[in-house]
Design a protein around this motif. Sequence first.
Motif, PDB file in Angstrom:
ATOM      1  N   LYS A 299       0.926  -1.158   0.112  1.00 44.45           N
ATOM      2  CA  LYS A 299       0.010   0.188   0.000  1.00 44.45           C
ATOM      3  C   LYS A 299       0.790   1.301   0.071  1.00 44.45           C
ATOM      4  CE  LYS A 299      -3.804   2.154   2.653  1.00 44.45           C
ATOM      5  NZ  LYS A 299      -4.756   1.953   3.654  1.00 44.45           N
ATOM      6  N   LEU A 300       0.418   2.199  -0.689  1.00 43.65           N
ATOM      7  CA  LEU A 300       1.207   3.475  -1.046  1.00 43.65           C
ATOM      8  C   LEU A 300       2.266   3.510  -1.927  1.00 43.65           C
ATOM      9  CD1 LEU A 300       1.034   5.318   2.582  1.00 43.65           C
ATOM     10  CD2 LEU A 300      -0.699   5.412   0.526  1.00 43.65           C
ATOM     11  N   SER A 301       2.608   2.363  -2.475  1.00 45.99           N
ATOM     12  CA  SER A 301       3.654   2.109  -3.493  1.00 45.99           C
ATOM     13  C   SER A 301       3.108   2.780  -4.572  1.00 45.99           C
ATOM     14  CB  SER A 301       3.769   0.866  -3.872  1.00 45.99           C
ATOM     15  OG  SER A 301       4.047  -0.032  -2.809  1.00 45.99           O
ATOM     16  N   TYR A 302       4.246   3.348  -5.624  1.00 41.47           N
ATOM     17  CA  TYR A 302       3.827   4.086  -6.876  1.00 41.47           C
ATOM     18  C   TYR A 302       3.493   3.181  -8.190  1.00 41.47           C
ATOM     19  CZ  TYR A 302       5.409   8.328  -4.255  1.00 41.47           C
ATOM     20  OH  TYR A 302       5.606   9.042  -3.248  1.00 41.47           O
ATOM     21  N   LEU A 303       2.693   3.453  -8.823  1.00 40.76           N
ATOM     22  CA  LEU A 303       2.569   3.075 -10.088  1.00 40.76           C
ATOM     23  C   LEU A 303       2.548   4.135 -11.386  1.00 40.76           C
ATOM     24  CD1 LEU A 303      -0.577   0.438  -9.458  1.00 40.76           C
ATOM     25  CD2 LEU A 303       1.884   0.041  -9.444  1.00 40.76           C
ATOM     26  N   TYR A 304       2.915   3.889 -12.513  1.00 41.73           N
ATOM     27  CA  TYR A 304       3.088   4.662 -13.389  1.00 41.73           C
ATOM     28  C   TYR A 304       2.615   4.615 -14.951  1.00 41.73           C
ATOM     29  CZ  TYR A 304       7.225   5.582 -10.368  1.00 41.73           C
ATOM     30  OH  TYR A 304       7.923   6.025  -9.214  1.00 41.73           O
ATOM     31  N   ILE A 305       1.866   5.476 -15.480  1.00 39.39           N
ATOM     32  CA  ILE A 305       1.203   5.769 -16.660  1.00 39.39           C
ATOM     33  C   ILE A 305       1.766   6.539 -17.596  1.00 39.39           C
ATOM     34  CG2 ILE A 305      -1.035   6.143 -17.401  1.00 39.39           C
ATOM     35  CD1 ILE A 305      -2.101   6.124 -14.717  1.00 39.39           C
ATOM     36  N   PHE A 306       2.223   6.050 -18.806  1.00 36.54           N
ATOM     37  CA  PHE A 306       2.695   6.668 -19.828  1.00 36.54           C
ATOM     38  C   PHE A 306       1.869   6.880 -20.871  1.00 36.54           C
ATOM     39  CE2 PHE A 306       6.105   4.498 -17.461  1.00 36.54           C
ATOM     40  CZ  PHE A 306       7.046   5.397 -17.022  1.00 36.54           C
ATOM     41  N   PRO A 307       1.142   7.941 -20.895  1.00 34.68           N
ATOM     42  CA  PRO A 307      -0.131   8.069 -21.820  1.00 34.68           C
ATOM     43  C   PRO A 307       0.475   7.787 -23.338  1.00 34.68           C
ATOM     44  CG  PRO A 307      -0.104   9.570 -20.198  1.00 34.68           C
ATOM     45  CD  PRO A 307       1.111   9.079 -20.067  1.00 34.68           C
ATOM     46  N   LYS A 308      -0.160   7.509 -24.111  1.00 35.49           N
ATOM     47  CA  LYS A 308      -0.082   7.370 -25.692  1.00 35.49           C
ATOM     48  C   LYS A 308      -0.979   8.623 -26.381  1.00 35.49           C
ATOM     49  CE  LYS A 308       3.337   4.864 -25.602  1.00 35.49           C
ATOM     50  NZ  LYS A 308       4.727   5.153 -25.783  1.00 35.49           N
ATOM     51  N   ASN A 309      -2.050   8.171 -26.563  1.00 40.96           N
ATOM     52  CA  ASN A 309      -3.129   9.082 -27.156  1.00 40.96           C
ATOM     53  C   ASN A 309      -4.256   9.187 -26.128  1.00 40.96           C
ATOM     54  OD1 ASN A 309      -1.883   9.453 -29.753  1.00 40.96           O
ATOM     55  ND2 ASN A 309      -2.501   7.410 -30.361  1.00 40.96           N
ATOM     56  N   ASP A 310      -3.828   9.244 -25.082  1.00 41.58           N
ATOM     57  CA  ASP A 310      -4.707   9.657 -23.763  1.00 41.58           C
ATOM     58  C   ASP A 310      -4.787  11.085 -23.456  1.00 41.58           C
ATOM     59  OD1 ASP A 310      -5.530   6.897 -23.548  1.00 41.58           O
ATOM     60  OD2 ASP A 310      -3.763   6.597 -21.983  1.00 41.58           O
ATOM     61  N   LYS A 311      -6.060  11.816 -23.458  1.00 42.63           N
ATOM     62  CA  LYS A 311      -6.083  13.116 -23.188  1.00 42.63           C
ATOM     63  C   LYS A 311      -6.214  13.319 -21.645  1.00 42.63           C
ATOM     64  CE  LYS A 311      -8.934  17.349 -24.039  1.00 42.63           C
ATOM     65  NZ  LYS A 311     -10.068  17.702 -24.563  1.00 42.63           N
ATOM     66  N   ILE A 312      -5.198  14.132 -21.245  1.00 45.88           N
ATOM     67  CA  ILE A 312      -5.097  14.371 -19.762  1.00 45.88           C
ATOM     68  C   ILE A 312      -5.928  15.810 -19.480  1.00 45.88           C
ATOM     69  CG2 ILE A 312      -3.964  14.664 -17.628  1.00 45.88           C
ATOM     70  CD1 ILE A 312      -1.792  12.801 -19.034  1.00 45.88           C
ATOM     71  N   ASP A 313      -6.937  16.035 -18.741  1.00 44.82           N
ATOM     72  CA  ASP A 313      -7.458  17.309 -18.640  1.00 44.82           C
ATOM     73  C   ASP A 313      -7.139  18.105 -17.631  1.00 44.82           C
ATOM     74  OD1 ASP A 313      -9.284  17.318 -21.217  1.00 44.82           O
ATOM     75  OD2 ASP A 313     -10.635  15.577 -20.061  1.00 44.82           O
ATOM     76  N   ILE A 314      -5.794  18.520 -17.765  1.00 46.22           N
ATOM     77  CA  ILE A 314      -5.204  19.109 -16.529  1.00 46.22           C
ATOM     78  C   ILE A 314      -5.794  20.450 -16.519  1.00 46.22           C
ATOM     79  CG2 ILE A 314      -2.906  20.642 -15.900  1.00 46.22           C
ATOM     80  CD1 ILE A 314      -2.827  17.462 -16.066  1.00 46.22           C
ATOM     81  N   ASP A 315      -6.780  20.982 -17.402  1.00 45.13           N
ATOM     82  CA  ASP A 315      -7.284  22.582 -17.027  1.00 45.13           C
ATOM     83  C   ASP A 315      -8.104  22.329 -16.126  1.00 45.13           C
ATOM     84  OD1 ASP A 315      -7.220  25.179 -17.671  1.00 45.13           O
ATOM     85  OD2 ASP A 315      -9.292  24.792 -18.746  1.00 45.13           O
ATOM     86  N   TYR A 316      -8.651  21.394 -15.481  1.00 41.15           N
ATOM     87  CA  TYR A 316      -9.776  21.080 -14.657  1.00 41.15           C
ATOM     88  C   TYR A 316      -9.116  21.315 -13.180  1.00 41.15           C
ATOM     89  CZ  TYR A 316     -13.154  19.154 -18.125  1.00 41.15           C
ATOM     90  OH  TYR A 316     -14.055  18.979 -19.263  1.00 41.15           O
ATOM     91  N   TYR A 317      -7.738  21.751 -13.211  1.00 45.25           N
ATOM     92  CA  TYR A 317      -7.368  21.723 -11.711  1.00 45.25           C
ATOM     93  C   TYR A 317      -6.695  23.098 -11.720  1.00 45.25           C
ATOM     94  CZ  TYR A 317      -8.098  16.704 -12.310  1.00 45.25           C
ATOM     95  OH  TYR A 317      -8.783  15.552 -12.413  1.00 45.25           O
ATOM     96  N   ARG A 318      -6.559  23.479 -10.443  1.00 46.36           N
ATOM     97  CA  ARG A 318      -5.628  24.623 -10.303  1.00 46.36           C
ATOM     98  C   ARG A 318      -4.442  23.907  -9.730  1.00 46.36           C
ATOM     99  NH1 ARG A 318      -7.673  28.667  -5.601  1.00 46.36           N
ATOM    100  NH2 ARG A 318      -9.323  28.872  -7.109  1.00 46.36           N
TER     101      ARG A 318
END
Length: 367
Positions: A299-318
Amino acid sequence: MVRFLNNLFFNINNLKENITKIKNITNKQIISVIKSNAYGLNSVYLYQILKRLGINYFVLFNLDEFKKIEKYVNTPILILNNHNQFYDNQYIRYTINSTDDALYYKSLNKKITVHLQVDTGMNRDGIRSISEYLKILSILKKCQNITIEGIFTHFASDYLETSYYNLQSSTFLEYLKYYDYKIIHTAASSSLNKKIIGNYVRIGIELYGLCKNIKLKEVFYIRTTVINTFFLEKGSLFGYGLTKQLESSYINIIPLGYNNIVDFKNIFYFKNKKWYKLKVIGKSCMNHRHVQSFFRIKKLSYLYIFPKNDKIDIDYYRLITSIKDINKYYIEVKDDLSKIIKRTNEKSCFTWKRRNCYQIIDFRIIW
């Protein structure tokens, strides 16, 4: 100190190397397409970063997108979809897609700069015949207030197709015989491995490493945290829709769902200098996903995602971003975008509220 369960890392050095590689391969300057909020990565950030990395020409979809970044703009911005619309700003370049567009900008009697878009086979938008093109040129040449700066087309082919690409290219060459353009741009991202017409290449999401035809470096990845882990027997049901567990295995819960990132297929675990590819199973929840492993992950280990054509909606966050290697600046983007550059030596360590609501989002971007 707040522990951030989800982090998005953006490598500016890799972005810089991608820009250099594209310029070297194509022997062209780059026009950066930052439309649709820079493919979800935030056009305000990317405009400023790309400008510091030597990009001096940009493309947006419409005038509404331009108004969102207007206060930071001091380079030319080509607007693709500006049909019968005008906004008074010296950096805007308008696209002429038809005779109607040419007549509209003539009627304004305003000082403007234009690019002509030719439809050479995409069958979408743009000038469709030599006769219409010559009529438009005749209209524009008579207007002392209109500067004809560029011409472009858009290819329909993917990076593997060549015959239709060559047909579009030869069609486009016919249009170049009638005027001496300062800027000619034809190559979209999928055409970088082909013979390119013009002195600029028009590149969008492939700048960030999401490219199939030439090898570029991945610019961003997501690190998430396992917030729960347990063993689930074969035949057990889990998640929305009661997905059936097909084989006994460990289940790792991560705090990422369709609220944070569109669906993704691959996720990785790193241990003892080795990468393990894990399987994402079941249906995406708004804030959670199930990840299968055949060994126990703490628990609390890190996992990693390397997006290809996935859109990440960063603008939804401050977001608070800490930028390395660029004079220790950070960019602070608030809802009103009132402050953009501030000198600091601090690293980012903040939480923000979801825009227009009181939900706290533990997502940050690190440069």
